[in-house]
Design a protein around this motif. Structure first.
Motif, PDB file in Angstrom:
ATOM      1  N   VAL A 403       0.846  -1.204   0.000  1.00 25.40           N
ATOM      2  CA  VAL A 403       0.000   0.000   0.000  1.00 25.40           C
ATOM      3  C   VAL A 403       0.879   1.251   0.000  1.00 25.40           C
ATOM      4  O   VAL A 403       0.630   2.214  -0.747  1.00 25.40           O
ATOM      5  N   ALA A 404       1.922   1.243   0.847  1.00 24.78           N
ATOM      6  CA  ALA A 404       2.830   2.391   0.894  1.00 24.78           C
ATOM      7  C   ALA A 404       3.568   2.563  -0.428  1.00 24.78           C
ATOM      8  O   ALA A 404       3.741   3.688  -0.925  1.00 24.78           O
ATOM      9  N   LEU A 405       4.007   1.445  -1.026  1.00 25.29           N
ATOM     10  CA  LEU A 405       4.696   1.526  -2.313  1.00 25.29           C
ATOM     11  C   LEU A 405       3.768   2.044  -3.414  1.00 25.29           C
ATOM     12  O   LEU A 405       4.173   2.858  -4.251  1.00 25.29           O
ATOM     13  N   ASP A 406       2.513   1.565  -3.404  1.00 26.41           N
ATOM     14  CA  ASP A 406       1.561   2.010  -4.423  1.00 26.41           C
ATOM     15  C   ASP A 406       1.275   3.504  -4.284  1.00 26.41           C
ATOM     16  O   ASP A 406       1.135   4.219  -5.291  1.00 26.41           O
ATOM     17  N   ALA A 407       1.190   3.990  -3.044  1.00 22.26           N
ATOM     18  CA  ALA A 407       0.979   5.424  -2.838  1.00 22.26           C
ATOM     19  C   ALA A 407       2.149   6.218  -3.394  1.00 22.26           C
ATOM     20  O   ALA A 407       1.967   7.295  -3.989  1.00 22.26           O
ATOM     21  N   CYS A 408       3.343   5.668  -3.237  1.00 23.11           N
ATOM     22  CA  CYS A 408       4.535   6.328  -3.765  1.00 23.11           C
ATOM     23  C   CYS A 408       4.547   6.289  -5.298  1.00 23.11           C
ATOM     24  O   CYS A 408       4.821   7.301  -5.960  1.00 23.11           O
ATOM     25  N   ARG A 409       4.225   5.134  -5.864  1.00 21.60           N
ATOM     26  CA  ARG A 409       4.238   4.986  -7.328  1.00 21.60           C
ATOM     27  C   ARG A 409       3.169   5.862  -7.982  1.00 21.60           C
ATOM     28  O   ARG A 409       3.444   6.564  -8.964  1.00 21.60           O
ATOM     29  N   ASN A 410       1.959   5.810  -7.433  1.00 18.88           N
ATOM     30  CA  ASN A 410       0.834   6.496  -8.072  1.00 18.88           C
ATOM     31  C   ASN A 410       0.968   8.014  -8.016  1.00 18.88           C
ATOM     32  O   ASN A 410       0.446   8.722  -8.881  1.00 18.88           O
ATOM     33  N   GLY A 411       1.620   8.514  -6.986  1.00 20.90           N
ATOM     34  CA  GLY A 411       1.771   9.969  -6.884  1.00 20.90           C
ATOM     35  C   GLY A 411       3.169  10.445  -7.207  1.00 20.90           C
ATOM     36  O   GLY A 411       3.554  11.546  -6.804  1.00 20.90           O
ATOM     37  N   TRP A 412       3.926   9.596  -7.913  1.00 21.15           N
ATOM     38  CA  TRP A 412       5.363   9.852  -8.096  1.00 21.15           C
ATOM     39  C   TRP A 412       5.668  11.230  -8.670  1.00 21.15           C
ATOM     40  O   TRP A 412       6.532  11.961  -8.158  1.00 21.15           O
ATOM     41  N   ASP A 413       4.972  11.619  -9.710  1.00 15.67           N
ATOM     42  CA  ASP A 413       5.308  12.879 -10.396  1.00 15.67           C
ATOM     43  C   ASP A 413       5.015  14.097  -9.534  1.00 15.67           C
ATOM     44  O   ASP A 413       5.679  15.137  -9.684  1.00 15.67           O
ATOM     45  N   ALA A 414       4.018  13.983  -8.638  1.00 17.22           N
ATOM     46  CA  ALA A 414       3.643  15.147  -7.824  1.00 17.22           C
ATOM     47  C   ALA A 414       4.255  15.115  -6.428  1.00 17.22           C
ATOM     48  O   ALA A 414       4.251  16.133  -5.731  1.00 17.22           O
ATOM     49  N   LEU A 415       4.773  13.960  -6.008  1.00 13.59           N
ATOM     50  CA  LEU A 415       5.283  13.836  -4.636  1.00 13.59           C
ATOM     51  C   LEU A 415       6.618  14.544  -4.474  1.00 13.59           C
ATOM     52  O   LEU A 415       7.531  14.332  -5.282  1.00 13.59           O
ATOM     53  N   PRO A 416       6.766  15.348  -3.433  1.00 11.91           N
ATOM     54  CA  PRO A 416       8.097  15.855  -3.109  1.00 11.91           C
ATOM     55  C   PRO A 416       8.983  14.709  -2.623  1.00 11.91           C
ATOM     56  O   PRO A 416       8.481  13.698  -2.117  1.00 11.91           O
ATOM     57  N   ASP A 417      10.278  14.863  -2.786  1.00  9.41           N
ATOM     58  CA  ASP A 417      11.198  13.790  -2.419  1.00  9.41           C
ATOM     59  C   ASP A 417      11.063  13.387  -0.955  1.00  9.41           C
ATOM     60  O   ASP A 417      11.175  12.212  -0.604  1.00  9.41           O
ATOM     61  N   GLU A 418      10.834  14.356  -0.085  1.00  6.32           N
ATOM     62  CA  GLU A 418      10.732  14.052   1.344  1.00  6.32           C
ATOM     63  C   GLU A 418       9.556  13.117   1.635  1.00  6.32           C
ATOM     64  O   GLU A 418       9.666  12.191   2.439  1.00  6.32           O
ATOM     65  N   LEU A 419       8.425  13.343   0.978  1.00  5.23           N
ATOM     66  CA  LEU A 419       7.257  12.492   1.193  1.00  5.23           C
ATOM     67  C   LEU A 419       7.463  11.115   0.564  1.00  5.23           C
ATOM     68  O   LEU A 419       7.065  10.093   1.144  1.00  5.23           O
ATOM     69  N   ALA A 420       8.094  11.064  -0.596  1.00  6.56           N
ATOM     70  CA  ALA A 420       8.388   9.777  -1.215  1.00  6.56           C
ATOM     71  C   ALA A 420       9.290   8.943  -0.315  1.00  6.56           C
ATOM     72  O   ALA A 420       9.082   7.736  -0.123  1.00  6.56           O
ATOM     73  N   ALA A 421      10.316   9.580   0.267  1.00  6.99           N
ATOM     74  CA  ALA A 421      11.223   8.865   1.175  1.00  6.99           C
ATOM     75  C   ALA A 421      10.485   8.362   2.410  1.00  6.99           C
ATOM     76  O   ALA A 421      10.748   7.261   2.893  1.00  6.99           O
ATOM     77  N   GLU A 422       9.546   9.148   2.905  1.00  5.28           N
ATOM     78  CA  GLU A 422       8.787   8.719   4.083  1.00  5.28           C
ATOM     79  C   GLU A 422       7.914   7.513   3.776  1.00  5.28           C
ATOM     80  O   GLU A 422       7.797   6.581   4.578  1.00  5.28           O
ATOM     81  N   LEU A 423       7.302   7.484   2.610  1.00  9.95           N
ATOM     82  CA  LEU A 423       6.496   6.324   2.216  1.00  9.95           C
ATOM     83  C   LEU A 423       7.367   5.082   2.084  1.00  9.95           C
ATOM     84  O   LEU A 423       6.948   3.980   2.468  1.00  9.95           O
ATOM     85  N   LEU A 424       8.568   5.242   1.566  1.00 10.55           N
ATOM     86  CA  LEU A 424       9.476   4.101   1.457  1.00 10.55           C
ATOM     87  C   LEU A 424       9.917   3.623   2.836  1.00 10.55           C
ATOM     88  O   LEU A 424      10.069   2.423   3.058  1.00 10.55           O
ATOM     89  N   ARG A 425      10.108   4.543   3.767  1.00  8.62           N
ATOM     90  CA  ARG A 425      10.453   4.146   5.139  1.00  8.62           C
ATOM     91  C   ARG A 425       9.310   3.351   5.772  1.00  8.62           C
ATOM     92  O   ARG A 425       9.528   2.377   6.495  1.00  8.62           O
ATOM     93  N   GLN A 426       8.089   3.779   5.512  1.00  8.97           N
ATOM     94  CA  GLN A 426       6.930   3.039   6.026  1.00  8.97           C
ATOM     95  C   GLN A 426       6.906   1.619   5.465  1.00  8.97           C
ATOM     96  O   GLN A 426       6.655   0.652   6.196  1.00  8.97           O
ATOM     97  N   ALA A 427       7.146   1.493   4.175  1.00 12.03           N
ATOM     98  CA  ALA A 427       7.144   0.163   3.551  1.00 12.03           C
ATOM     99  C   ALA A 427       8.245  -0.709   4.139  1.00 12.03           C
ATOM    100  O   ALA A 427       8.032  -1.899   4.418  1.00 12.03           O
ATOM    101  N   ALA A 428       9.432  -0.139   4.353  1.00 15.55           N
ATOM    102  CA  ALA A 428      10.535  -0.903   4.935  1.00 15.55           C
ATOM    103  C   ALA A 428      10.209  -1.347   6.355  1.00 15.55           C
ATOM    104  O   ALA A 428      10.535  -2.466   6.759  1.00 15.55           O
ATOM    105  N   ALA A 429       9.552  -0.474   7.115  1.00 16.88           N
ATOM    106  CA  ALA A 429       9.173  -0.825   8.481  1.00 16.88           C
ATOM    107  C   ALA A 429       8.169  -1.976   8.489  1.00 16.88           C
ATOM    108  O   ALA A 429       8.246  -2.879   9.330  1.00 16.88           O
ATOM    109  N   GLU A 430       7.229  -1.967   7.553  1.00 18.52           N
ATOM    110  CA  GLU A 430       6.245  -3.053   7.478  1.00 18.52           C
ATOM    111  C   GLU A 430       6.932  -4.376   7.156  1.00 18.52           C
ATOM    112  O   GLU A 430       6.605  -5.418   7.734  1.00 18.52           O
ATOM    113  N   LEU A 431       7.897  -4.361   6.244  1.00 21.71           N
ATOM    114  CA  LEU A 431       8.628  -5.588   5.946  1.00 21.71           C
ATOM    115  C   LEU A 431       9.411  -6.055   7.168  1.00 21.71           C
ATOM    116  O   LEU A 431       9.548  -7.263   7.415  1.00 21.71           O
ATOM    117  N   GLY A 432       9.923  -5.108   7.952  1.00 20.53           N
ATOM    118  CA  GLY A 432      10.656  -5.464   9.166  1.00 20.53           C
ATOM    119  C   GLY A 432       9.815  -6.183  10.185  1.00 20.53           C
ATOM    120  O   GLY A 432      10.331  -6.919  11.028  1.00 20.53           O
TER     121      GLY A 432
END
Length: 455
Positions: A403-432
């Motif tokens: 879900v976090a990855l899809d949010a990052c992918r779907n909003g990629w062009d409009a997402l600021p880098d800081e928000l994209a990085a935060e979504l990736l951190r969320q995804a990594a935490a879920e895998l952890g």
């Protein structure tokens, strides 16, 4: 085996986890009852002193020594056997561990346990406490712990193989590889953020991250779609459905090789779901007998028909059993797979319609071929090359990561880098969460409660 440095809070002085490990625990690690040998295990700071009091001179580390076990208060010999000394941290729990290999009579076991429990600081272990301490010491991760639990519960060869692979870290390694890819993508994004302050962003950083995210999302979706490992752990479900008096209960009894269900000529005999467990080619198969599907004014039979339909929807395979002389179009909706099986094929007048299998429960005609086909279907439906997800907990974590990855992918062009990085951190935490790197306190009691005392 996991690096203990991944869990810096596990052994910190004064932490709840450290306090949990100060007691020395003891338990019988072999099954209760009369046996040639029983193993009593101690783990904790008093394991060595307790061994000294019970067995005299402490054996050399990791060397079995023949000893007389005595009651500390009066030195009466309780039994003779083998003593082992396994000093931490190079032990299963990461603590000092002692093992007493004694004779397996109930009186001997009770006497030695009572003598050890008289040593100050020694108490009986709770269910799964030895394995829990191994987890807290970083000797195992949570997915490996669950694999060990499955290994103890394995009833078929295929279950044993899968549990051994998971307890050996195959699932953990797969999840960790996904997490490392996420970390790599995060590094690309973070680098873009850092270079943006200098006005000199290297070409392609964001696009490389995007490519990795797209690829990883595909891999996680494929892992979620693959239910074979979970199916193997829980059992491949086969529902026998069809009209009344087609021979469903007789087929169940034949497959089970016992009278698991009542068989009668009167329609509507089976009104509830009856399950029986089979081992087919090393795969656990749960065969379900259901009520005959027909219109009825009887409330109990109506409920049986409703349950039959529910079983058909959730089964991995549905056997639609019909009379070979009176075939009926399958009335099953939402089945994952359906075989049409015609019973009573040995009787005069039996047709040769569109059935996948023709059998006779009474004479045995075609039954072995049906069992062989069931075995092949169960093996195909539960076997996989990669270590798969075996629990709903794994599935929930991967779904949240996706879900976090899809949010990052779907909003990629409009997402600021800081928000994209935060979504990736969320995804990594879920895998952890799968391996227990983060956020598993709420599931620990549930996981370790599945173990027996002494494991």
């Amino acid at each position: 085996m996991m690096d203990a440095t991944l869990f810096p809070d596990r052994d910190s002085e004064g932490s709840p986890r450290a306090a949990e490990r100060r007691d020395t625990i003891i338990a019988l690690s072999t099954a209760r009852g009369r046996a040639a040998v029983a193993v009593i295990r101690l783990s904790g700071p008093q394991a060595g002193p307790a061994l000294d009091l019970l067995a005299g001179a402490r054996p050399a580390p990791r060397r079995a020594a023949y000893r007389s076990f005595r009651r500390p208060c009066d030195h009466e010999i309780l039994d003779r056997g083998l003593a082992l000394w396994l000093p931490g941290p190079a032990s299963a729990t990461g603590e000092d561990v002692a093992e007493l290999h004694i004779h397996g009579g109930p009186a001997v076991i009770s006497a030695v346990l009572d003598a050890a429990l008289a040593v100050p600081g020694v108490r009986m272990a709770e269910a799964g406490e030895f394995t829990r301490r191994a987890f807290l010491a970083g000797r195992m991760d949570l997915a490996e712990v669950e694999g060990l639990a499955d290994l103890l519960e394995a009833e078929t060869e295929a279950q044993r193989r899968q549990a051994l692979r998971q307890s050996s870290g195959e699932l953990s390694a797969r999840v960790e590889a996904w997490r490392e890819r996420l970390v790599g993508a995060m590094a690309q994004i973070e680098a873009a953020i850092d270079f943006s302050d200098e006005g000199d962003v290297p070409d392609g950083l964001r696009e490389r991250a995007r490519g990795e995210i797209e690829s990883l999302a595909v891999d996680l979706a494929a892992a979620l779609a693959d239910t074979r490992a979970e199916r193997l752990r829980e059992g491949f479900r086969v529902a026998i459905v069809g009209p009344p008096n087609a021979g469903k209960s007789s087929l169940l009894n034949l497959l089970a090789r016992r009278d698991a269900a009542i068989v009668a000529d009167m329609p509507g005999t089976t009104r509830d779901v009856i399950e029986t467990y089979l081992d087919l080619g090393g795969v656990p198969v749960i065969v379900v007998d259901t009520a005959g599907l027909r219109e009825s004014s009887d409330a109990a039979e109506q409920e049986g028909v409703r349950r039959s339909a529910a079983q058909a929807r959730t089964a991995d395979l549905v056997i639609w059993l019909e009379d070979a002389a009176d075939p009926v179009e399958p009335a099953v909706e939402g089945a994952a797979g359906l075989w049409r099986v015609a019973n009573k094929a040995d009787l005069a007048g039996a047709g040769r319609g569109r059935a996948d299998h023709f059998i006779s429960v009474r004479s045995g005609v075609g039954v072995e071929r049906l069992i062989a086909a069931l075995t092949a279907a169960a093996q195909e439906g539960t076997s996989g090359e990669a270590a798969g997800l075996t629990r709903a907990r794994h599935r929930d974590a991967l779904q949240a990561a996706l879900v976090a990855l899809d949010a990052c992918r779907n909003g990629w062009d409009a997402l600021p880098d800081e928000l994209a990085a935060e979504l990736l951190r969320q995804a990594a935490a879920e895998l952890g969460r799968v391996t227990g790197r983060v956020g598993v306190e709420d599931v620990l009691d549930r996981v370790f409660a599945t173990f027996c005392i002494g494991k």
